[in-house]
Design a protein around this motif. Structure first.
Motif, PDB file in Angstrom:
ATOM      1  N   THR A 119       0.775  -1.256   0.057  1.00  0.00           N
ATOM      2  CA  THR A 119       0.066  -0.037   0.144  1.00  0.00           C
ATOM      3  C   THR A 119       0.820   1.209   0.070  1.00  0.00           C
ATOM      4  O   THR A 119       0.230   2.269  -0.211  1.00  0.00           O
ATOM      5  CB  THR A 119      -0.912   0.110   1.382  1.00  0.00           C
ATOM      6  N   ARG A 120       2.089   1.132   0.491  1.00  0.00           N
ATOM      7  CA  ARG A 120       3.135   2.339   0.527  1.00  0.00           C
ATOM      8  C   ARG A 120       3.732   2.589  -0.837  1.00  0.00           C
ATOM      9  O   ARG A 120       3.727   1.847  -1.810  1.00  0.00           O
ATOM     10  CB  ARG A 120       4.062   1.999   1.579  1.00  0.00           C
ATOM     11  N   PRO A 121       4.050   3.810  -1.111  1.00  0.00           N
ATOM     12  CA  PRO A 121       4.767   4.108  -2.351  1.00  0.00           C
ATOM     13  C   PRO A 121       6.206   3.285  -2.229  1.00  0.00           C
ATOM     14  O   PRO A 121       6.762   3.067  -1.318  1.00  0.00           O
ATOM     15  CB  PRO A 121       5.257   5.700  -2.305  1.00  0.00           C
ATOM     16  N   PRO A 122       6.542   3.018  -3.403  1.00  0.00           N
ATOM     17  CA  PRO A 122       6.162   3.463  -4.870  1.00  0.00           C
ATOM     18  C   PRO A 122       5.222   2.385  -5.226  1.00  0.00           C
ATOM     19  O   PRO A 122       4.896   2.388  -6.508  1.00  0.00           O
ATOM     20  CB  PRO A 122       7.540   3.273  -5.444  1.00  0.00           C
ATOM     21  N   TYR A 123       4.643   1.514  -4.352  1.00  0.00           N
ATOM     22  CA  TYR A 123       3.689   0.502  -4.982  1.00  0.00           C
ATOM     23  C   TYR A 123       2.232   0.941  -4.969  1.00  0.00           C
ATOM     24  O   TYR A 123       1.920   0.816  -6.217  1.00  0.00           O
ATOM     25  CB  TYR A 123       3.887  -0.795  -4.072  1.00  0.00           C
ATOM     26  N   ASP A 124       1.844   1.161  -4.207  1.00  0.00           N
ATOM     27  CA  ASP A 124       0.550   1.991  -4.237  1.00  0.00           C
ATOM     28  C   ASP A 124      -0.508   1.184  -4.879  1.00  0.00           C
ATOM     29  O   ASP A 124      -1.089   1.621  -5.703  1.00  0.00           O
ATOM     30  CB  ASP A 124       0.511   3.298  -4.958  1.00  0.00           C
TER      31      ASP A 124
END
Length: 433
Positions: A119-124
């Motif tokens: 859920t966190r950047p850079p994956y989103d």
């Protein structure tokens, strides 16, 4: 004394090349190499059959986008793979860049901190949520709100049955599917007229029934607050129907993936099987290919919709940071690329978790193994109606406990409520570990 000038020259050169100056010069030489001669970056994917074949088949297309990246697939048998991944995550040794996880094991890993939070950047990953079958995406979430894996294939539940055996017994599909009670009643007729067993093992009916009627916030064995659910009405009914099956000697008492299980399908001594839709492909390709045209597929009895199996790709949090971007790119290629999802479906019967793949004409094609039935349309409908089920780190252990208690009911006549109470007591001790 004579001196060997050639030998002395070698000694002098050897001494010179051991100096720090060499490292600098060799480094400059490597930088000067043409791109094709540069060392390749290596990405390691850990998987199990037939997921390993799906990944290998996708590598050439992915490498056209990343020509200087080598992808190594480390394949182990199903149980060995998940044991190895458990060890790798706990020790941070021999971690792959990408690991495949079956949904039954995902619950062991998702509550901890061994997998990357997508859920966190850079994956989103939340931006991709609408593109996946809802219940599959939910299964990869934990109580912290993290999503730690990406669904790639799912297992909508189905009832597979031998049309020839039913015809001999004078049993219709409607009798099998009207209700669970009518399913058992049909089994009595089948056994009496043909000698065939209704199903392989009484556990099979339990396995499907505990997956039906699950409410939001609930998993199979625990809710999202780790409260134990095994004394609930769905477990009582599952045990009761399994006991009824055994009482009338309707199960062959053989476990899935055993030799006797396979032989039962080949010989027609097992009339039905409750499982994921993927089983039809396995029957066709290697379990019982000579029975082509004898099988049919139907929705589960009593209008039930349940998930049975599914595969996810995850990234270990402590894996090589230099490979993270490439690992994420490969996961997206395998899960969000419509063509790749359909290739896996057509080659390995890996039912797509990507909704965009569900509008392909392949779903409308008749299945020769099922005598021309367009069963994929029914499986697609089931996939869209299955409710999300929370996973829990103790799910695998809970399954063992429930199976043990069911065996006590079936083999020793243990009271159902006492069996479930004993299971509940043991699981309460393990729920928060």
């Amino acid at each position: 004394m004579k001196t060997n000038k050639r030998a002395g020259w070698r000694v002098w050169l050897g001494h010179w090349f051991r100096q720090p100056r060499l490292a600098m010069l060799l480094g400059l030489a490597c930088l000067a190499l043409p791109p094709g001669a540069a060392a390749q970056q290596v990405l390691v994917v850990a998987a199990y059959p037939a997921v390993d074949q799906i990944v290998r088949a996708a590598i050439p297309a992915w490498q056209r986008l990343h020509p200087h990246v080598e992808v190594k697939v480390v394949s182990r048998q199903f149980a060995d793979h998940h044991t190895a991944m458990t060890t790798a995550l706990s020790t941070a040794v021999y971690l792959p860049d990408v690991m495949a996880l079956e949904v039954g094991y995902l619950g062991r890993f998702s509550p901890g901190y061994g997998l990357e939070d997508l859920t966190r950047p850079p994956y989103d990953i939340a931006r991709f949520k609408p593109r996946f079958v809802p219940y599959a995406y939910q299964q990869a979430s934990n109580r912290r709100g993290e999503v730690v894996a990406v669904p790639t294939d799912i297992g909508p539940g189905t009832l597979l049955y031998r049309k020839d055996v039913l015809a001999k017994a004078g049993v219709s599909e409607a009798e099998l599917t009207q209700s669970w009670d009518s399913y058992v009643a049909a089994g009595i007729k089948i056994k009496a007229s043909s000698g065939a067993f209704l199903l392989a093992h009484a556990r099979d009916i339990k396995n499907i029934l505990i997956r039906t009627g699950i409410q939001p916030g609930e998993g199979l064995y625990f809710d999202n607050q780790s409260q134990v659910l095994v004394a609930s009405a769905r477990f009582v009914r599952a045990f009761e129907l399994a006991r009824e099956v055994r009482k009338h000697k309707l199960d062959a008492r053989v476990l899935a993936w055993s030799g006797d299980w396979t032989e039962g399908f080949k010989r027609g001594s097992i009339a039905t099987q409750l499982s994921g839709a993927w089983l039809a492909g396995h029957l066709n390709s290697w379990l019982a290919p000579d029975t082509s045209g004898l099988w049919r597929a139907a929705q589960l009895p009593e209008g039930a919709f349940a998930a049975y199996g599914g595969t996810f790709f995850a990234m270990p949090r402590k894996a090589d940071k230099a490979n993270k971007a490439l690992a994420w790119d490969l996961i997206q290629f395998l899960t969000l690329n419509r063509d790749m999802q359909l290739r896996a479906f057509k080659a390995q019967d890996a039912f797509p978790a990507l909704l965009e793949a569900h509008d392909d004409a392949f779903f409308e094609q008749p299945i020769a193994f099922l005598s021309g039935q367009t069963a994929r349309l029914g499986w697609r409908d089931a996939a869209r109606r299955i409710q999300a089920v929370d996973v829990h780190k103790q799910d695998a252990f809970a399954e063992e406990v429930i199976d043990t208690e069911l065996d006590k009911v079936l083999e020793r006549g243990k009271d159902i409520h006492a069996a479930l109470a004993d299971a509940e007591r043991l699981l309460k001790q393990r729920a928060t570990r």
